[in-house]
Design a protein around this motif. Structure first.
Motif, PDB file in Angstrom:
ATOM      1  N   ALA A 177       0.871  -1.082   0.008  1.00  0.00           N
ATOM      2  CA  ALA A 177       0.016   0.118  -0.084  1.00  0.00           C
ATOM      3  C   ALA A 177       0.966   1.318  -0.036  1.00  0.00           C
ATOM      4  O   ALA A 177       0.477   2.211  -0.585  1.00  0.00           O
ATOM      5  N   VAL A 180       1.991   2.164  -3.369  1.00  0.00           N
ATOM      6  CA  VAL A 180       0.848   2.377  -4.247  1.00  0.00           C
ATOM      7  C   VAL A 180       0.616   4.131  -3.880  1.00  0.00           C
ATOM      8  O   VAL A 180       0.393   4.789  -4.773  1.00  0.00           O
ATOM      9  N   GLU A 181       0.573   4.339  -2.844  1.00  0.00           N
ATOM     10  CA  GLU A 181       0.374   5.866  -2.116  1.00  0.00           C
ATOM     11  C   GLU A 181       1.372   6.439  -2.660  1.00  0.00           C
ATOM     12  O   GLU A 181       1.087   7.593  -3.350  1.00  0.00           O
TER      13      GLU A 181
END
Length: 253
Positions: A177, A180-181
């Motif tokens: 995550a 992705v961020e």
């Protein structure tokens, strides 16, 4: 705050003195590693690299600025990024002030990225930095120093970073995550974002010859990331879940 042992001043001092012995041993070990780092064999640079700079097209020799030593921070800012990597930006916040001091010690420090020069300079202005920043856009420099990779390398998983083969193609499993961020805050997707990686390399001039002396990547950059050196001495340490930091102009307060 989690429960933590408490004690008297005398107990604290005894524990602190015991820790000091270990800290001194680590310092001596660090000095020894620095000597070994400087003793690495130099590898002559045979390619004629060209960079876009504020002064125009420059050779690798030009980047030395008349000095004998050159430190390059491989800043993650690919051609398709809309903004620089926030982690690299955090590191750059730290070394921004070192450039002038290093210059007085025969060392030039600058950043190199693959994004076009105009985009780098626009971002530098936004961040309030002044350090030299060169674009290696369209050259082999980043690829030769293992901080950039082609789409073909990504698809096959045959890329080398941090002195080892990755061995896994992008897209074989979901990206963390945090990745992705971070890709999103650079205005791109994970595969595009991941074609560039952070690192630093050092070079030396000996007459007309230029040699590559040292490179480090990934956690090897920790000691150059001033933020974490301070946090490691704070009461709760790094105390983090995921990438909590932002560019310095993006914090709410």
């Amino acid at each position: 705050m989690t429960a933590h042992p408490t004690g008297t001043r005398e107990e604290w001092l005894a524990a602190r003195l015991a820790l000091l012995v270990e800290e001194k041993a680590l310092t001596r070990r660090s000095d020894e590693l620095a000597r070994k780092r400087q003793a690495l064999p130099w590898v002559k640079i045979d390619k004629d690299y060209r960079f876009d700079t504020e002064q125009g097209v420059a050779t690798l020799a030009d980047l030395f600025g008349g000095r004998s030593q050159l430190l390059v921070y491989h800043f993650m800012f690919g051609p398709d990024y809309r903004a620089g990597c926030p982690s690299c930006s955090n590191i750059a916040d730290g070394f921004e002030g070192f450039v002038a001091h290093l210059a007085q010690h025969d060392v030039s420090l600058l950043a190199v990225s693959r994004a076009p020069l105009a985009r780098l300079l626009e971002y530098r202005q936004r961040m309030g930095w002044t350090f030299p920043w060169a674009s290696s856009h369209g050259t082999a420099f980043n690829y030769d120093f293992n901080v950039s990779f082609t789409e073909a390398q990504q698809r096959s998983g045959e890329l080398e970073y941090n002195f080892r083969q990755e061995g896994r193609a992008v897209g074989q499993s979901p990206a963390p995550a945090a990745v992705v961020e971070t890709a999103a805050c650079c205005g791109t997707d994970v595969p595009t974002f991941s074609r560039d990686r952070p690192g630093m390399s050092s070079f030396v001039r000996d007459g007309d010859a230029i040699y590559h002396c040292y490179s480090t990547y990934a956690r090897g950059l920790d000691v150059l990331w001033g933020l974490f050196q301070w946090l490691d001495r704070a009461p709760l340490g790094r105390n983090e879940l995921g990438n909590w930091w932002r560019r310095h102009d993006e914090y709410d307060d």
